[in-house]
Scaffold this motif. Structure first.
Motif, PDB file in Angstrom:
ATOM      1  N   UNK A  11       0.868  -1.088  -0.139  1.00 21.27           N
ATOM      2  CA  UNK A  11      -0.101   0.114  -0.028  1.00 21.27           C
ATOM      3  C   UNK A  11       0.620   1.141   0.274  1.00 21.27           C
ATOM      4  N   UNK A  12       2.153   1.256   0.503  1.00 18.61           N
ATOM      5  CA  UNK A  12       3.087   2.402   0.654  1.00 18.61           C
ATOM      6  C   UNK A  12       3.761   2.402  -0.514  1.00 18.61           C
ATOM      7  N   UNK A  13       3.479   1.703  -1.496  1.00 17.98           N
ATOM      8  CA  UNK A  13       4.407   1.773  -2.993  1.00 17.98           C
ATOM      9  C   UNK A  13       5.748   0.932  -2.600  1.00 17.98           C
ATOM     10  N   UNK A  14       6.056   0.456  -1.483  1.00 20.96           N
ATOM     11  CA  UNK A  14       7.337  -0.538  -1.479  1.00 20.96           C
ATOM     12  C   UNK A  14       7.326  -1.930  -2.254  1.00 20.96           C
ATOM     13  N   UNK A  15       8.409  -2.403  -2.496  1.00 16.94           N
ATOM     14  CA  UNK A  15       8.576  -3.712  -3.146  1.00 16.94           C
ATOM     15  C   UNK A  15       9.181  -4.533  -2.115  1.00 16.94           C
TER      16      UNK A  15
ATOM     17  N   UNK B 234      13.590  -7.909   2.140  1.00 15.10           N
ATOM     18  CA  UNK B 234      14.039  -6.648   2.093  1.00 15.10           C
ATOM     19  C   UNK B 234      13.142  -5.681   1.446  1.00 15.10           C
ATOM     20  N   UNK B 235      12.623  -4.697   1.830  1.00 20.11           N
ATOM     21  CA  UNK B 235      11.806  -3.717   1.155  1.00 20.11           C
ATOM     22  C   UNK B 235      12.639  -2.549   0.569  1.00 20.11           C
ATOM     23  N   UNK B 236      12.094  -1.952  -0.667  1.00 16.81           N
ATOM     24  CA  UNK B 236      12.958  -1.028  -1.292  1.00 16.81           C
ATOM     25  C   UNK B 236      11.825  -0.267  -2.063  1.00 16.81           C
ATOM     26  N   UNK B 237      12.449   0.941  -2.489  1.00  9.31           N
ATOM     27  CA  UNK B 237      11.451   1.823  -3.233  1.00  9.31           C
ATOM     28  C   UNK B 237      12.089   1.988  -4.804  1.00  9.31           C
ATOM     29  N   UNK B 238      11.451   1.920  -5.784  1.00  5.52           N
ATOM     30  CA  UNK B 238      11.860   1.658  -7.313  1.00  5.52           C
ATOM     31  C   UNK B 238      11.515   3.288  -7.729  1.00  5.52           C
ATOM     32  N   UNK B 239      12.195   3.683  -8.876  1.00  2.00           N
ATOM     33  CA  UNK B 239      12.214   4.779  -9.483  1.00  2.00           C
ATOM     34  C   UNK B 239      11.539   4.489 -10.929  1.00  2.00           C
TER      35      UNK B 239
END
Length: 417
Positions: free
Chosen positions: A352-356, A370-375
């Motif tokens: 829901x927060x946009x993290x993968x 591991x959670x991370x953000x993509x661009x």
């Protein structure tokens, strides 16, 4: 009297067999006794020292894991579209007069210069009319010269009469007559001069008409279509039918069809790259020039998705590309240099927060979430913005249960007994 013959007695067979069996049984018993006595007389073996017996630990079953590596590189986020190559600059040549084509001087594929002669038309009107007008012009110019001479003489006479009148040496009627002659001569000169100007205009029109029989190239370029032949009748009243088309092939236009859900991401000046089946492995590029704000024909009807035509130009100095070729276009919406990249197949759905979330393997092949953000993202790769580092090994898909058990539990220590 003879004594009876004696019958030999038969040996007792059963008795012999029983005797033989008894002998064999006795031999076996005696042999067994000897062996048993030897065993009982043998000294017992020395006691062995106590052994440490460790439990047998099964070797880990090798499990082949599908992993990918986080690496650095360049990434582009693009919008894909299909399109066609079109002419960028062209001009059509039309007939400016009605008549019959004498000779077509060019063919399709020929390169021509601007204003060079393409063909000539024989007009229907007879050329004798122009000759008559030129003869009339010569006659009127001669009349004009005569009238100007008469005007000069009349003007001279009037000046003389004016001098005499000042001296009261002439009659009044002679003075008025000379003044009238001057006015009349000036009027005749003006009339002939007007007729000459009118005839000059007619001759100019005829000269222009003569030039219209010669069709010249409107621009420099290549003849791409030819709709006329020798001896064909042409008319200036049919402007919708060009005789031929001249195009500048040093630059072409790519017309791409972009879906309505992607066209809103495009802006003028964006880089556009494309390929064409005619040149496998070759790439061309240009800058987006225009988005046609009206949906393409036959699109967006009856609930179907609408498509919009997007135009950009490509240099074609070597004339390799040709009008009508199909293209596969990639519009570069955004791009990043030297970014952390992860293959897109390693990703799942975001939260829901946009993290993968991915499973990261350490040096002992132990997984950890591991959670991370993509661009930026395209069909092959995503840009990593947080939590991962270059060289990290990421598991593709869920962790197999057997590999998870082997990686999580170390082998049991040996036990001494």
């Amino acid at each position: 009297m003879k004594p009876p013959l004696a019958v030999p007695a038969r040996p007792a067979q059963p008795l012999r067999r029983r005797s033989l069996g008894a002998v064999l049984s006795l031999a076996i018993i005696l042999s067994g006794g000897v062996v048993l006595a030897q065993v009982l007389q043998s000294p017992p073996p020395p006691l062995a020292p106590a052994l440490v017996i460790a439990p047998v630990v099964a070797a880990p079953i090798p499990v082949k894991l599908d992993t990918v590596t986080v690496q650095r590189g360049n990434i582009q986020e693009t919008v894909a579209a299909s399109g066609k190559l079109q002419l960028y600059k062209y001009a059509d040549a039309y007939a400016q007069t009605t008549g019959q084509v004498k000779e077509v001087l060019v063919a399709v594929g020929d390169t021509v210069k601007a204003n060079s002669l393409l063909l000539e038309i024989s007009p229907i009107l007879q050329p004798t009319k122009a000759e008559n007008n030129r003869a009339q012009m010569a006659r009127m110019q001669a009349e004009l010269a005569d009238q100007r001479a008469q005007f000069d003489f009349a003007e001279l006479q009037f000046k003389r009469q004016s001098q005499l009148k000042a001296q009261n040496a002439t009659r009044e009627d002679a003075f008025e007559s000379s003044r009238m002659n001057v006015s009349s001569a000036r009027a005749r000169v003006d009339a002939i001069d007007a007729q000459i100007r009118q005839l000059e205009a007619t001759l100019k029109i005829e000269e222009d008409s003569r030039k219209q029989t010669q069709v010249a190239a409107p621009i420099s370029g290549t003849v791409v279509t030819l709709n006329v032949r020798d001896g064909q009748m042409v008319s200036a009243a049919q402007p919708a039918s060009p005789l031929m088309r001249i195009a500048d092939l040093s630059k072409l236009t790519v017309a791409a069809r972009v879906a309505e859900n992607d066209v809103t991401r495009l802006r003028a000046g964006m880089q556009a790259n494309f390929t064409t089946p005619g040149y496998p492995g070759r790439h061309w590029s240009g800058k987006l020039r225009q988005v046609i704000p009206v949906a393409a024909e036959t699109s967006g009807e009856q609930g179907r998705q609408a498509f919009y035509i997007v135009l950009f130009e490509v240099n074609n100095v070597n004339r390799e590309l040709m009008s009508g070729m199909s293209t596969q276009v990639q519009f570069v919406v955004a791009q990043a240099q030297n970014a952390l990249l992860l293959p897109a197949r390693a990703l799942g759905a975001p939260d829901a927060s946009g993290f993968h979330t991915v499973n990261l393997l350490d040096a002992q092949r132990r997984p950890s979430a591991r959670k991370f953000k993509i661009g930026l993202r395209n069909a092959r790769e995503v840009q990593v913005l947080s939590s991962l580092a270059e060289g990290d090994q990421v598991l593709v898909g869920p962790m197999p249960a057997l590999a998870l058990h082997t990686a999580a539990k170390p082998a049991a220590a040996p036990v001494a007994r």
